[in-house]
Enzyme design. Structure first.
Site, short mmCIF file in Angstrom:
data_model
loop_
_atom_site.label_atom_id
_atom_site.label_comp_id
_atom_site.label_asym_id
_atom_site.label_seq_id
_atom_site.Cartn_x
_atom_site.Cartn_y
_atom_site.Cartn_z
N ASP A 25 29.36 -0.35 72.46
CA ASP A 25 29.25 0.72 71.46
C ASP A 25 27.97 0.44 70.67
O ASP A 25 27.36 -0.64 70.82
CB ASP A 25 30.50 0.67 70.55
N HIS A 78 39.62 3.19 66.00
CA HIS A 78 39.40 4.48 66.69
C HIS A 78 40.41 4.58 67.84
O HIS A 78 40.05 4.54 69.02
CB HIS A 78 37.96 4.55 67.20
N GLN A 82 40.09 7.19 70.89
CA GLN A 82 39.09 6.83 71.90
C GLN A 82 39.71 5.86 72.91
O GLN A 82 39.51 5.98 74.12
CB GLN A 82 37.88 6.20 71.23
N CYS A 116 31.93 4.57 74.35
CA CYS A 116 32.61 5.68 73.68
C CYS A 116 31.68 6.86 73.43
O CYS A 116 32.14 7.98 73.28
CB CYS A 116 33.23 5.19 72.38
N ARG A 122 39.01 11.87 60.01
CA ARG A 122 37.92 10.92 60.26
C ARG A 122 37.31 10.56 58.91
O ARG A 122 36.78 11.42 58.20
CB ARG A 122 36.87 11.54 61.19
N ARG A 162 39.09 12.23 76.65
CA ARG A 162 39.45 12.44 75.24
C ARG A 162 40.34 13.68 75.12
O ARG A 162 41.31 13.70 74.36
CB ARG A 162 38.19 12.63 74.37
N1 NVA Z 1 31.45 2.58 66.11
C1 NVA Z 1 30.98 3.93 66.14
C2 NVA Z 1 31.86 4.77 67.01
C3 NVA Z 1 31.44 6.20 67.13
C4 NVA Z 1 32.33 7.00 68.00
C5 NVA Z 1 30.94 4.47 64.72
O1 NVA Z 1 31.88 4.25 63.96
O2 NVA Z 1 29.94 5.10 64.35
N1 CP Z 2 33.34 8.81 70.77
C1 CP Z 2 33.47 9.62 69.69
O1 CP Z 2 34.41 9.52 68.90
O2 CP Z 2 32.50 10.55 69.60
P1 CP Z 2 32.25 11.53 68.37
O3 CP Z 2 31.76 10.70 67.22
O4 CP Z 2 31.21 12.49 68.87
O5 CP Z 2 33.54 12.22 68.03
#
Ligand code: NVA
Ligand code: CP
Length: 309
Positions: A226, A132, A135, A266, A105, A294
């Site tokens: 989101d 992502h 997800q 998500c 990540r 997930r």
């Molecule tokens: N768009 C959000 C998704 C989190 C799971 C982010 O990147 O923070």
């Molecule tokens: N939806 C998702 O990826 O959640 P986290 O950021 O908690 O992993």
């Protein structure tokens, strides 16, 4: 008990899957959830290299590996030499010698791609600024559970054209779904992802990018949103709020969708911003099943890239 063609492969983008592989992965995820499939990944080790916060992705990957009989190492920058500036090209080649699979990540997609280039083991995108995909595997599993199929359904995403919107575009097109994105002007999804999506959809399914949330929501079977400011964009959160307000999923927007529509997010969610409390906790919300999935979807991915029996 795995998707054979995925053995040894990376998942950096939804577009790394073809339609048949996506279908097979979702079928395997369903079998893992029901207990029909019980593969093992004994003695396999997953490394988690996370440069951003995570609850669902971190815990579901860890629990998935535990259920499969493997191990997990949490390798965030604070506990490795990465935090002291060891280059990615070196870290990737070293981790490759110890681990069997990596989930990363990070911010830039190019950072993930560098990791994948220098590590021969499978590398999984656990969220970047661009995509992502993990997800979206869980999202599609949730939609399939609800409607028994994916092809021909319409998924509408309202809000920021961010990493979620990008992977949703690709995932829906691969699944034969119609996909509509409603976002303020200047916040559309990535242009090259839209192009790829249109190529996959090949005029057989709808790909609509619009600034009109009501138009996008009309008759849709799935409404999705989101956060308006993603991780790394916190300083923009306040200035974005008035611009994004018309893109909130609330009872009014939901009333325009198919009467049997479900709502996905998500998570983490900001109640009262991109989604109201009444919709998030309402009878059309499937967000908790989505979060559970997930675990199953990533288990399907892990056993496949590891080539487990
Ligand atoms: N768009 C959000 C998704 C989190 C799971 C982010 O990147 O923070
Ligand atoms: N939806 C998702 O990826 O959640 P986290 O950021 O908690 O992993």
């Amino acid at each position: 008990m795995s998707v054979a063609s995925l053995k040894g492969r990376d998942l950096l983008s939804m577009a790394d899957l073809n339609p048949a592989e996506l279908q097979e992965l979702l079928a395997l995820a369903a079998d893992l959830k029901s207990g029909k499939a019980q593969p093992t990944c004994k003695n396999k080790v997953l490394g988690l290299v996370f440069s951003k916060a995570s609850t669902r992705t971190r815990v579901s990957f860890s629990v998935a590996m535990c259920h499969l009989g493997g191990q997990v190492l949490d390798l965030n920058a604070g506990v490795t030499q990465v935090g002291r500036g060891e280059p990615t090209v070196d870290t990737a080649r070293v981790l490759d010698r110890y681990l069997d699979v990596l989930a990363i990540r990070t911010f830039e997609q190019s950072e993930l791609e560098t990791f994948a280039h220098f590590a021969k083991i499978p590398v999984i995108n656990a969220l970047t600024d661009l995509e992502h995909p993990c997800q979206v595997l869980a999202d599609l599993q949730t939609v399939q559970e609800e409607f028994g199929t994916l092809a021909g359904l319409t998924l509408t995403y309202v809000g920021d054209g961010n990493n979620m919107a990008n992977s949703i575009l690709l995932g829906c097109a691969l699944a034969g779904m119609h996909v509509r994105i409603a976002c303020p002007d200047g916040y559309a999804p990535d242009a090259s992802i839209i192009e790829k999506t249109q190529a996959i959809a090949a005029e057989k399914t709808e790909v609509l990018i619009t600034a009109d949330p009501a138009l996008a929501a009309k008759g849709a079977q799935v409404l999705y949103t989101d956060v308006w400011a993603s991780m790394g964009q916190e300083s923009e959160a306040e200035s974005r709020t008035p611009l994004f307000q018309p893109y909130q999923i609330n009872d009014q927007l939901l009333s325009l969708a198919d009467p049997n529509a479900i709502v996905l997010h998500c998570l983490p969610a900001h109640r009262g911003e991109e989604i109201t409390e009444s919709v998030l906790e309402g009878k059309q919300s499937r967000v908790w099943d989505e979060a559970e999935n997930r675990l199953h979807a990533q288990k399907a991915l892990l056993v496949s890239v590891l080539g487990a029996d």
